[in-house]
Design an enzyme around this catalytic site. Structure first.
Site, mmCIF file in Angstrom:
data_model
loop_
_atom_site.group_PDB
_atom_site.id
_atom_site.type_symbol
_atom_site.label_atom_id
_atom_site.label_comp_id
_atom_site.label_asym_id
_atom_site.label_seq_id
_atom_site.Cartn_x
_atom_site.Cartn_y
_atom_site.Cartn_z
ATOM 1 N N CYS B 130 0.060 4.831 -5.929
ATOM 2 C CA CYS B 130 -1.207 4.106 -5.759
ATOM 3 C C CYS B 130 -2.402 5.039 -5.627
ATOM 4 O O CYS B 130 -3.443 4.846 -6.266
ATOM 5 C CB CYS B 130 -1.132 3.186 -4.551
ATOM 6 S SG CYS B 130 -0.422 3.951 -3.075
ATOM 7 N N HIS B 253 -7.377 1.435 -0.629
ATOM 8 C CA HIS B 253 -7.383 2.886 -0.408
ATOM 9 C C HIS B 253 -8.774 3.443 -0.719
ATOM 10 O O HIS B 253 -9.365 3.098 -1.749
ATOM 11 C CB HIS B 253 -6.410 3.582 -1.356
ATOM 12 C CG HIS B 253 -4.964 3.428 -0.990
ATOM 13 N ND1 HIS B 253 -4.518 2.820 0.154
ATOM 14 C CD2 HIS B 253 -3.844 3.861 -1.642
ATOM 15 C CE1 HIS B 253 -3.193 2.861 0.191
ATOM 16 N NE2 HIS B 253 -2.758 3.486 -0.889
#
Lengths: 350, 350
Positions: B130, B253
């Site tokens: 990710c 994130h």
């Protein structure tokens, strides 16, 4: 020999002020009297100092008539107005705000790094920005060992740096999110910067803005880290760039720091020099999952350093993770250390 | 022309699995049937797909007999065991785990960057980590414009990357702290790494450990960012170092990225090239306090880029802040995009 200093705390009821009182309870500085000063609104409140109740007095110019050392932490405008008054009345000022930090004849001091700069003081000494102080404590021993040419820092800063109201706001937002409130319905109004136009939730978020935006799209907080580092290290050539980010932590700033040294050294050398450095606690054992954590730093005066690694490509490049209690070493403790250093160097006239 | 693919989702009940189902509801990929697979424990549960209830079936080798595309997100050991079974039975596998990412003949794909690599697939295609994916989306347009010599990244990663139990743990810890529990009394057991020896609270904290520690005191997560970047960009010379940190954010994130380009460009040039780049949304207006925020990225497929600044000393150095939904572009959406690209390039045999 003196029989102790009369010390005033300006902004005694604030987030840093209450920590200043705690640090004065723990200091070796000889104290005669401690005077607590705040705005008219807080005057009359009683705060404990070494088990004794002290009344908070209203801050007026005459408050400083009998004061030897005045520690200010009540915002830039209060320092601007009252610090010169305190000096005029014979006090030495240790100022926690950014008001005088970059003024030429005002020493900007982290005692582990540049205590000697105090000798040139003209009445006011500035306490650096919280995020700068802990970086200085970690970098100074490395500078002595190998020289530092370059610093790139990304911060993970706690909300207590923005004051007591910001702490309440992020707690409130956290409760709201845990209760299922949508982002658009969260209580906002203070963070990221109370005086700025827009306010955003910080709970379960990360905000890449601390203080207002300034030159070249860097924030004032980022410029503080750049300019204060050069002043404290007395090195205009050192290259510094910063990205300052607020995260949902109450107290304890963390920093991901990349440095390039002038001389190549081993990670073992770095660990050894940090292990012996004043104000530093080395917490660096990956095999035991030991690394600094914001939560563990709370209430401690040290700066914690770990995750020390050589860069994977640049042989004189190193990464590290530096954590400290932003209210203590980042503010109250560093201020009281400055007062202790003034005493040690006999720089306060009584 | 085909009349649509039979697609299986392996790990359908997990944090990423449920997002995979959502993304398959939104995809342009022609679908014939969707099969939901999970462990025996979850089999029999009914999940909605386009308003219709689909039963979750137990994962067995025969599950793949009629499958054209199988998207795996059930952990490395499940992929290790069942991905070759799926390939043997004629399916193309898109694997969300780290199991096959660095295997030579397995393409590691971010469609905006290296879609062409799919042409060499031998049955398994890996979805990158990710934190790598969103960095690649932001860096590829800059690489095309000016070349990239060096990357230093510090991450601010969300807890949903560690799975549904980790989300519950950090919510529980948050409630406990808001209720006044002391750090030593908080519920721990999963974070930072479920399989590792020690567990620490993440709520109101920052943990500079994601995945286990590995070579040179970098964590596996940090190595993923380094090695996957080189593979995706097909450039072993690119210098990458990473510091990966988990913060108390549920989803989204954030990354503080420093790059050095081969050619000097202006910040305006960078903004212009990112504005036009596939998968990128430029959010960069300091005068209006516009910058990417984790909280705002949730549920969106794009990668948000802002805080673009020239380094203060290095003329070909630039800083930026890159944010994306780690469950979507970081996992489910990128996987479905890979499936779409396989279709577009006619790389799935029916």
């Amino acid at each position: 020999m003196n029989d102790g200093y009369n010390v005033a705390v300006v902004g005694a009821t604030g987030a840093v002020g209450t920590k200043l009182i705690e640090m004065l309870e723990q200091t070796n500085l000889p104290l005669k009297n401690v005077k607590l000063l705040a705005s008219k609104r807080s005057a009359g409140r009683k705060l404990l100092f070494k088990g004794e109740g002290l009344f908070v007095e209203e801050l007026v110019p005459e408050s400083f008539d009998d004061i030897d050392i005045a520690i200010f932490s009540a915002g830039g405008s209060i320092s601007q107005k009252f610090a010169p008054e305190a000096v005029k009345r014979g006090a030495v000022v240790v100022d926690n705000t950014s008001q005088f930090r970059m003024v030429d004849d005002v020493p900007l001091v982290v005692p582990e790094v540049n205590k000697e700069a105090l000798k040139k003081h003209q009445g006011i000494i500035a306490n650096p920005n919280c995020s700068t102080i802990q970086m200085m404590v970690a970098l100074e021993p490395i500078k002595k060992l190998a020289g530092i040419g370059r610093v790139i820092v990304s911060t993970y800063q706690a909300v207590s740096g923005a004051g007591a109201k910001a702490i309440e706001e992020v707690k409130q937002q956290s409760r709201e999110i845990l209760d299922g409130k949508l982002p658009e319905d969260l209580t906002t109004g203070i963070l990221p910067v109370a005086s700025d136009k827009k306010h955003y939730p910080l709970a379960f978020n990360a905000l890449a803005q601390i203080d207002e935006f300034a030159d070249k799209d860097y924030t004032k907080e980022e410029w503080k880290m750049v300019n204060e580092t050069k002043k404290i290290m007395e090195d205009d050539q050192i290259k510094v760039s910063a990205t300052c980010v607020r995260i949902p932590v109450i107290t304890g700033h963390s920093e991901s720091i990349y440095i390039e040294t002038e001389k190549e050294v081993s990670v073992a050398d770095l660990r050894a020099c940090l292990e012996d450095a004043p104000g530093v606690v080395l917490e660096d054992d990956p095999s035991q999952q030991i690394y600094p954590q914001a939560m563990n730093s709370v209430g401690k005066k040290d700066t914690f350093v770990g995750r020390i690694r050589q860069d994977l490509d640049v042989t004189n490049g190193y990464h590290m993770w530096v954590v400290s209690d932003n209210l203590l070493k980042g503010a109250a403790w560093n201020s009281v250390q400055i007062a202790e250093s003034l005493h040690e160097l006999d720089l306060v006239k009584i």
